[in-house]
Design an enzyme around this catalytic site. Structure first.
Site, PDB file in Angstrom:
ATOM      1  N   GLU A 186      46.981 -62.929 -12.265  1.00  0.00           N
ATOM      2  CA  GLU A 186      48.366 -63.204 -12.660  1.00  0.00           C
ATOM      3  C   GLU A 186      48.935 -64.432 -11.965  1.00  0.00           C
ATOM      4  O   GLU A 186      49.928 -65.001 -12.406  1.00  0.00           O
ATOM      5  CB  GLU A 186      49.250 -62.002 -12.371  1.00  0.00           C
ATOM      6  CG  GLU A 186      49.491 -61.712 -10.907  1.00  0.00           C
ATOM      7  CD  GLU A 186      50.469 -60.565 -10.718  1.00  0.00           C
ATOM      8  OE1 GLU A 186      51.371 -60.730  -9.875  1.00  0.00           O
ATOM      9  OE2 GLU A 186      50.344 -59.532 -11.390  1.00  0.00           O
ATOM     10  N   GLU A 218      48.605 -52.693 -33.649  1.00  0.00           N
ATOM     11  CA  GLU A 218      49.082 -51.781 -34.688  1.00  0.00           C
ATOM     12  C   GLU A 218      49.620 -52.501 -35.923  1.00  0.00           C
ATOM     13  O   GLU A 218      49.792 -51.887 -36.981  1.00  0.00           O
ATOM     14  CB  GLU A 218      50.189 -50.885 -34.122  1.00  0.00           C
ATOM     15  CG  GLU A 218      49.728 -49.912 -33.055  1.00  0.00           C
ATOM     16  CD  GLU A 218      48.879 -48.783 -33.597  1.00  0.00           C
ATOM     17  OE1 GLU A 218      48.887 -48.568 -34.825  1.00  0.00           O
ATOM     18  OE2 GLU A 218      48.190 -48.119 -32.797  1.00  0.00           O
TER      19      GLU A 218
END
Length: 292
Positions: free
Chosen positions: A108, A77
């Site tokens: 992970e 954004e």
């Protein structure tokens, strides 16, 4: 704590819908409240990050699963909203880009991949690397911050458990203790909400300090559609104290860039407006001779 089963919710699967939803909503509200003690730490991050980013550094987000997904949502954004260059936003993703859409088992835990991604991205002293993990112990993310810090970058660890290793290896640790989830281990809920809200605060305040906000307005947004061009015209009219026709003319002369358009509407020519903004490091309030 984020992995614990809270006994209050052990029968949530047989509660009526409204009761279960209210309970989960209360958890979301508690997640936001858990951020308050971390505000001083966030302020310290902003103070440390801004000089590096002003010097040309990049903003990098690192994590796995929900953590990196909310981070990508935050970072993506910044371009349209504040004209932050996409080339200066990096994502170090456990499992690579496809892990944004798919669960990549074991990604992970791959600390070596974390170190390799830091090296491949050529992380350096002007960069700011934000690692997120609800547990605060994800091996990939811990390894990213260790390697980035060794490379001289500013490192920030955001976690939802106290005494998180991620925060211990970072220059700045930010902890929001969200506690056990209504659904044990479902850290996309309270922990995910807290992480996203922390990023909202942190990235917005950084952009504000870099001059991308003026009088509460997003003066570096990209007016890429009809709605946003109308918003930009209103901003220029308001800040330069001119009518909308003059504001639109100034925007057209400035290539639809709001800050130089404000100055053009006040009588600067485009070259002088650009030079004045460079001199003021992009901060409209600091431009000599401007009314804004």
């Amino acid at each position: 704590m984020t992995e614990l089963a809270d006994p209050r919710y052990r029968d949530i699967d047989i509660w009526d819908d409204a009761t279960a939803l209210r309970a989960m909503l209360e958890g979301q509200m508690a997640a936001i409240a858990a951020i308050a003690p971390a505000v001083p730490a966030l302020a310290n991050v902003v103070a440390a990050a801004v000089p590096r980013l002003r010097a040309g550094g990049r903003l990098a987000y690192a994590g796995a699963g929900t953590s990196i997904r909310v981070a990508v949502q935050d970072g993506i954004e910044l371009g349209p909203t504040y004209d932050w260059p996409e080339t200066r936003t990096l994502y170090l993703i456990a499992g690579g880009e496809r892990a944004l859409m798919l669960g990549i088992e074991g990604a992970e835990d791959n600390a070596e991949d974390g170190r390799a991604q830091v090296a491949a991205s050529q992380i350096g002293p002007n960069d700011v690397v934000i690692g997120l993990a609800a547990s605060g112990r994800t091996p990939f993310t811990v390894a990213v911050l260790e390697a980035a810090r060794a490379a001289g970058a500013l490192t920030v660890g955001i976690a939802c458990n106290p005494d998180a290793p991620l925060c211990a290896v970072a220059d700045h640790g930010v902890v929001a203790e969200t506690g056990a989830e209504a659904i044990a281990g479902s850290t996309r809920m309270k922990a995910g909400t807290a992480q996203k809200a922390i990023l909202n605060l942190l990235s917005t305040q950084i952009m504000l300090r870099l001059g991308h906000v003026h009088r509460g307005l997003m003066v570096d947004m990209r007016p890429q559609n009809i709605k946003l061009r109308a918003r930009a015209t209103g901003m220029v009219a308001r800040l330069a104290q001119v009518d909308e026709a003059a504001a639109q003319a100034a925007l057209e002369a400035a290539g639809w860039k709001i800050k130089p358009a404000v100055l053009v509407a006040q009588g600067f020519d485009i070259a002088a407006a650009d030079a004045a903004l460079r001199q003021a490091q992009g901060v409209l309030r600091n431009v000599a001779g401007a009314r804004a």
